[in-house]
Design a protein around this motif. Sequence first.
Motif, PDB file in Angstrom:
ATOM      1  N   GLN A  84     128.651  16.377  54.583  1.00 48.43           N
ATOM      2  CA  GLN A  84     129.267  15.103  54.208  1.00 48.43           C
ATOM      3  C   GLN A  84     129.503  15.030  52.701  1.00 48.43           C
ATOM      4  OE1 GLN A  84     130.657  12.866  55.888  1.00 48.43           O
ATOM      5  NE2 GLN A  84     129.954  13.333  57.945  1.00 48.43           N
ATOM      6  N   ALA A  85     128.534  15.552  51.937  1.00 47.44           N
ATOM      7  CA  ALA A  85     128.683  15.523  50.475  1.00 47.44           C
ATOM      8  C   ALA A  85     129.925  16.322  50.065  1.00 47.44           C
ATOM      9  CB  ALA A  85     127.426  16.093  49.815  1.00 47.44           C
ATOM     10  N   LEU A  86     130.122  17.476  50.715  1.00 52.50           N
ATOM     11  CA  LEU A  86     131.305  18.290  50.394  1.00 52.50           C
ATOM     12  C   LEU A  86     132.586  17.582  50.847  1.00 52.50           C
ATOM     13  CD1 LEU A  86     129.982  21.823  51.426  1.00 52.50           C
ATOM     14  CD2 LEU A  86     130.320  20.957  49.098  1.00 52.50           C
ATOM     15  N   GLU A  87     132.469  16.863  51.967  1.00 52.86           N
ATOM     16  CA  GLU A  87     133.642  16.160  52.495  1.00 52.86           C
ATOM     17  C   GLU A  87     134.122  15.091  51.500  1.00 52.86           C
ATOM     18  OE1 GLU A  87     135.444  16.996  54.979  1.00 52.86           O
ATOM     19  OE2 GLU A  87     136.722  15.235  55.138  1.00 52.86           O
ATOM     20  N   PHE A  88     133.177  14.545  50.714  1.00 56.19           N
ATOM     21  CA  PHE A  88     133.584  13.576  49.687  1.00 56.19           C
ATOM     22  C   PHE A  88     134.603  14.221  48.754  1.00 56.19           C
ATOM     23  CE2 PHE A  88     133.240  12.060  45.341  1.00 56.19           C
ATOM     24  CZ  PHE A  88     133.494  10.711  45.502  1.00 56.19           C
ATOM     25  N   TRP A  89     134.287  15.433  48.285  1.00 53.31           N
ATOM     26  CA  TRP A  89     135.184  16.098  47.320  1.00 53.31           C
ATOM     27  C   TRP A  89     136.483  16.534  47.996  1.00 53.31           C
ATOM     28  CZ3 TRP A  89     134.542  15.209  42.438  1.00 53.31           C
ATOM     29  CH2 TRP A  89     133.280  14.831  41.999  1.00 53.31           C
ATOM     30  N   HIS A  98     143.003  12.331  38.324  1.00 50.90           N
ATOM     31  CA  HIS A  98     142.649  13.748  38.105  1.00 50.90           C
ATOM     32  C   HIS A  98     141.131  13.953  38.055  1.00 50.90           C
ATOM     33  CE1 HIS A  98     146.848  14.750  37.490  1.00 50.90           C
ATOM     34  NE2 HIS A  98     146.947  13.699  36.700  1.00 50.90           N
ATOM     35  N   PHE A  99     140.447  13.339  39.007  1.00 51.70           N
ATOM     36  CA  PHE A  99     138.985  13.506  39.066  1.00 51.70           C
ATOM     37  C   PHE A  99     138.630  14.971  39.273  1.00 51.70           C
ATOM     38  CE2 PHE A  99     139.016   9.021  40.961  1.00 51.70           C
ATOM     39  CZ  PHE A  99     138.680   8.430  39.749  1.00 51.70           C
ATOM     40  N   ILE A 100     139.407  15.663  40.099  1.00 52.54           N
ATOM     41  CA  ILE A 100     139.079  17.058  40.413  1.00 52.54           C
ATOM     42  C   ILE A 100     139.216  17.919  39.154  1.00 52.54           C
ATOM     43  CG2 ILE A 100     139.764  19.077  41.799  1.00 52.54           C
ATOM     44  CD1 ILE A 100     138.392  16.863  43.441  1.00 52.54           C
ATOM     45  N   THR A 124     136.786  25.650  52.304  1.00 54.32           N
ATOM     46  CA  THR A 124     137.933  24.774  52.564  1.00 54.32           C
ATOM     47  C   THR A 124     138.143  23.829  51.389  1.00 54.32           C
ATOM     48  OG1 THR A 124     137.402  24.902  54.896  1.00 54.32           O
ATOM     49  CG2 THR A 124     138.886  23.143  54.249  1.00 54.32           C
ATOM     50  N   CYS A 125     137.028  23.307  50.871  1.00 46.76           N
ATOM     51  CA  CYS A 125     137.124  22.412  49.712  1.00 46.76           C
ATOM     52  C   CYS A 125     137.680  23.168  48.496  1.00 46.76           C
ATOM     53  CB  CYS A 125     135.750  21.811  49.412  1.00 46.76           C
ATOM     54  SG  CYS A 125     135.799  20.520  48.168  1.00 46.76           S
ATOM     55  N   LEU A 126     137.235  24.421  48.325  1.00 49.17           N
ATOM     56  CA  LEU A 126     137.736  25.227  47.201  1.00 49.17           C
ATOM     57  C   LEU A 126     139.257  25.398  47.311  1.00 49.17           C
ATOM     58  CD1 LEU A 126     136.651  26.895  44.756  1.00 49.17           C
ATOM     59  CD2 LEU A 126     136.658  28.889  46.249  1.00 49.17           C
ATOM     60  N   GLY A 127     139.736  25.627  48.521  1.00 47.60           N
ATOM     61  CA  GLY A 127     141.178  25.753  48.748  1.00 47.60           C
ATOM     62  C   GLY A 127     141.916  24.472  48.369  1.00 47.60           C
TER      63      GLY A 127
END
Lengths: 48, 757
Positions: B166-171, B197-199, B236-239
């Motif tokens: 879930q924590a990763l899903e936030f990002w 541009h938070f990321i 997936t998040c990195l992508g």
Amino acid sequence: MAELRHRAHKKVISDQQRRRDVALDRQKQQRRDLQLHFRQLATALEDQ
Amino acid sequence: VAAIELPRQAWPELIPGLLANVTSSMGVANAAHLKEATLETLGYVCEAISSEVLAQDQVNSVLTAVVQGMNSSEASSEVRLAATNALYNALDFAQTNFDNTVERDYIMRVVCEATLSPDSRVRKAAFECLVSIASTYYEKLAPYMKDVFAITSKAVKEDEESVVLQALEFWSSICDIEIELLDEFSTTGDSELSNFHFIRQALPYLVPMLLETLTKQEEGQDQDEDVWNLAMAGGTCLGLVAKAVGDDIVPLVMPYVQENISKPDWRCREAATYAFGSILEGPGPDKLAPLVTSALPFMLNAMKDENSHVKDTTAWTLSRIFEFLHGPSVDTSVVNQANLPLILSVLLESIKDAPNVAEKVCGAIHAVAVGYDDSLTSTGGSNPLSPFFQNIVQALLAAADREDAAETRLRIAAYETLNDVVKCSSDDTVAVVGQLVPVIMEKLGQTLQMQVLSVDDREKQSELQALLCGVLQVLIQRLSSSEPTKYAMVQFADQMMGLFLRVFACRSATVHEEAMLAIGALADAIGVEFGKYMQEFYRYLEMGLQNFEEYQVCAVTVGVVGDICRALEDKVLPFCDGIMTQLLKDLGSNQLHRSVKPPIFSCFGDIALAIGENFEKYLSYAMPMLQSAAELSVMQAAGDDEMLDYNNQLRTGILEAYSGIFQAFKGTKPEAMMPYVAGILQFIESVYQDKERDDVVLKAAVGVMGDMADCLAGTSAQFFRNSAFYKDFLDECLSSDDHRLKETAEWAQATINRYMV
């Protein structure tokens, strides 16, 4: 509570949906081509 | 009960009653249980009703009760969990509260604190709230991002998997929003929300955190489609991060790739490959091409790795390399005449590997083939893939035939890839494509002999039949694209049609749809010759039009009616009573998905065009339907994007029907249309006045004006003289940048003017 959705992971191949969309696009295009053909025919006949 | 009664204001005492349970349960026996049950109920109520149903003071009270229940001072874990779950459902109601800094700060503080609860169920639920907040209140997040990063980072380091996911899903959710904003900005020059541009800001910290997850793979993860674990979520998040920031991710990831890609531990090699594959979409080709060119020989060699996971991820990475760095849109493709033989020899060898690896190899072959799409790159009827074409086709057929292919996604991947390889084939390999027709027909024939003893057997039979009908559809289209090759297909038409009719007898929606699409392509290819199949085929056509439940089958069948009308012209007449009756029933049905209705209107135009003046007997049924749909579309002009899009489709369908009907009566019975002309012009005026209409609608509308003049000849003049808008409408279309719109407007203007003297 919603379960965590699994994101697409290492998915490589598209499926039936794309083939369906391609077929529907072909049909739309052919309908428009045929209507255009009728219109061009109408103009050609008037010009004669 | 609340879902039904609250929107009707029929149960005003419910919310106050529930809130009383939470606030005055002190001293009551089983107070914690009562509180927990009440918060659960509040959660369910919020989930079931829309956000406008509750008045703001009720929303405030609900949120106060829920947030109190989540507070760290709450002794019962069960109460805290119920409250956190309730907040998740109540977040949509909290627009006003999120606009207020003090209230927002308080809610965010409580949610962040709940991520540190000793109970992992509460921590997970709190992160679920954060995910939802990320998508609903993105523009309010700036002051909290530092804290959220700290708690997600802590979770990734030390928490249980379900919480970390879930924590990763936030990002990932933040990435989704920023990618959408970038897309919006690049297409319209503007975006609805500001991109914070938070990321990009979190990048130097976020990337190492994600890379850390990549070595947390599970043994056997690639064999099970339902697995979702830390490594997958992190990659997936990195992508997504790569798509959100582009080039800037490359220097942060490449050292990790280089350090790990040759390590003895398979987890490191797989993680490094996954990291590399994940960042291939986002950064520009200029940045990636040199890296990929030097990495390609290594990657091809890694297809011989001793570990299956490494090979799986390597094949997937190769498919992404070819997808993003090969093809006509890439200046310098990483695939060239020099390395193509090696690439294909590796892929055709690796397609014999384990099914999961072979499936990804199919993806890589698919990407290589699409990059050489004949229509875009071939010269002289050949393309660089031609010398390898036969071997590729054979390898794909062999992969699809494997015993283990049926149990996995391999068979689907192999046939879908075969379809794309065929679509991209050039003229010098079309003979091989022709040879495929009897091969695929034989396979389809074999499915009809399969022993079907169980539901599972039936499913397998249907899946294979659907895939083979899909391949035949593609073969028909490819072979009928030129006269000489069409013959190779036409000689099999009777056999193919016989098979399709037998396939219809096996009742499965997917198979019906695929067979129907193939039949549409066949009718389109053989024209009037298709008439000989109509007697037998008609019952399945009718069955398709009656299939309200599987509306895609109905939609596809409506399209095929159009194909048949164009193919048979007036020979379709004997079947039109039945077809029109069914189409009118479809339009009148509340059960049928609305997306099928616009194509049905277009189909009226196809039928009219095919049968000409014979359409007159349907006019008194079709025109009122068209008129009421037109009125509805004018009334529904405002709405969200989805509604807008649907409305444009509906209008296009209506206008295409009018065009076909006018053209049908031209020169024979124009007077049949007289009662409807004023109403049609009024509709076109409404379309013109509505600034939300798209160019497709505009083109169809201006075309109808020309068709009207063409059909009614001199009689049309009185209608145009009485309509003040038509000249302005034509002028607007004539000054358009859209070449086709301008052309149609020029034709319409000339046709109208011809009769205005």
